[in-house]
Design a protein around this motif. Structure first.
Motif, short mmCIF file in Angstrom:
data_model
loop_
_atom_site.label_atom_id
_atom_site.label_comp_id
_atom_site.label_asym_id
_atom_site.label_seq_id
_atom_site.Cartn_x
_atom_site.Cartn_y
_atom_site.Cartn_z
N PHE A 18 0.82 -1.16 0.12
CA PHE A 18 0.13 0.07 0.19
C PHE A 18 0.99 1.11 0.22
CE2 PHE A 18 -3.07 -3.18 1.47
CZ PHE A 18 -4.11 -2.82 0.85
N LEU B 178 -4.28 -0.03 -6.87
CA LEU B 178 -4.12 0.97 -5.77
C LEU B 178 -4.82 2.23 -5.92
CD1 LEU B 178 -2.79 0.92 -3.07
CD2 LEU B 178 -0.79 2.04 -4.01
N MET C 158 -5.21 4.75 1.55
CA MET C 158 -4.97 3.96 0.54
C MET C 158 -5.54 2.38 0.55
SD MET C 158 -2.87 6.10 -0.80
CE MET C 158 -2.83 5.02 -2.46
N ARG D 181 -6.88 -1.24 -1.94
CA ARG D 181 -6.56 -2.01 -3.03
C ARG D 181 -8.05 -2.59 -3.60
NH1 ARG D 181 -1.80 -2.55 -5.97
NH2 ARG D 181 0.09 -2.09 -4.50
N ALA E 109 -5.18 -1.24 4.37
CA ALA E 109 -3.91 -1.97 4.60
C ALA E 109 -3.90 -2.96 5.69
CB ALA E 109 -2.98 -0.73 4.87
#
Length: 278
Positions: A150, A223, A238, A240, A260
């Motif tokens: 991340f 990302l 952040m 995914r 994360a």
């Protein structure tokens, strides 16, 4: 006719030391208080130095728009960031005057005189340094294509070798300014800037024609930044992309993201700001 778009200048795409190629401009003037008992308001300017290859930003206060004041500002910048090989600027009188002085100095037409810049309020320098950290904390691209990573590349990586950090501060956004001490008022000013800057930067990552032309769904594992209104200073959530959920019209309006810490959330697609591929 629609001619082909030109290529970026070499300074924008060539790897160099930060601020080797620098663009300079001035922000709108701001008013600051000088003095404790009989304080007076004075107009102060902020010189913005932009690294053309890394997008890093350096901010310097300037007492006025004279060539002498900007020369002192340029000296401070060079002392902290190094000597640029090229500087881009517009043709305002202070820039032109400074260029003339530098040419005279190198041509040895005269010995040159020392420029003394008036000391500005210490609080302004503190706020500008924190604003500079906010600008240089913005994510540019993922550091790797690993779906478990991340970490992102920021302008601070080019300046200090890693992401910008900040001392934890209490949330002062909802406290009236007249109830705060001077030190707390500085932090409230920085937090107000952070909220505005973060939202405007995230909006710039989402193209304005997204409702007019359909685009391919964001790839699984990409990302992205999650738009959160209550994110603390210099913290970019952040995520995914784990899954996309198209509707009957085959348009993806909801996605599943992974944080994360491993937690998964469902969020509207308009809250997702994908980063450019590394």
């Amino acid at each position: 006719m629609q001619p082909l778009m030109g290529q970026l200048p070499a300074a924008r795409v060539t790897a160099n030391r930060p601020f080797t190629h620098t663009g300079i401009d001035f922000a709108d003037p701001i008013m600051i208080k000088v003095g404790i008992r009989k304080s007076t308001l004075i107009k102060t300017y902020v010189s913005v130095f932009l690294c053309l290859s890394t997008k890093a930003v350096h901010l310097e206060p300037v007492s006025d728009l004279s060539a002498d004041a900007f020369m002192a500002c340029l000296r401070r910048f060079i002392s902290r960031r190094g000597l640029p090989s090229h500087i881009w600027y517009d043709n305002t009188t202070n820039f032109v005057g400074t260029r003339r002085e530098i040419i005279k100095y190198y041509a040895k037409q005269r010995s040159g005189r020392t420029v003394y810049d008036e000391l500005l309020d210490e609080e302004l320098c503190t706020v500008l340094a924190q604003v500079e950290a906010c600008l240089n904390s913005r994510p540019l691209t993922p550091l790797s294509s690993d779906p478990c990573d991340f970490n992102v590349l920021t302008p601070s990586h080019f300046l200090i070798g890693g992401p910008a950090q900040v001392i934890p501060e209490p949330d002062l956004l909802n406290i009236p300014a007249n109830r705060l001490r001077k030190c707390s008022l500085m932090q409230k000013t920085m937090q107000d800037f952070w909220c505005r800057w973060r939202m405007e930067y995230l909006s710039s990552l989402q193209v304005k024609n997204k409702w007019l032309k359909d685009k391919k769904p964001i790839p699984i594992g990409s990302l992205a930044i999650l738009k959160e209104d209550n994110a603390p200073s210099l913290k970019w959530p952040m995520v995914r992309i784990e899954a996309v959920h198209p509707k009957r019209d085959k348009i993806v309006r909801v996605v599943t993201v992974r944080l994360a810490n491993g937690n998964q959330l469902k969020r509207p697609a308009v809250k997702i700001c994908p980063l450019p591929d590394c």
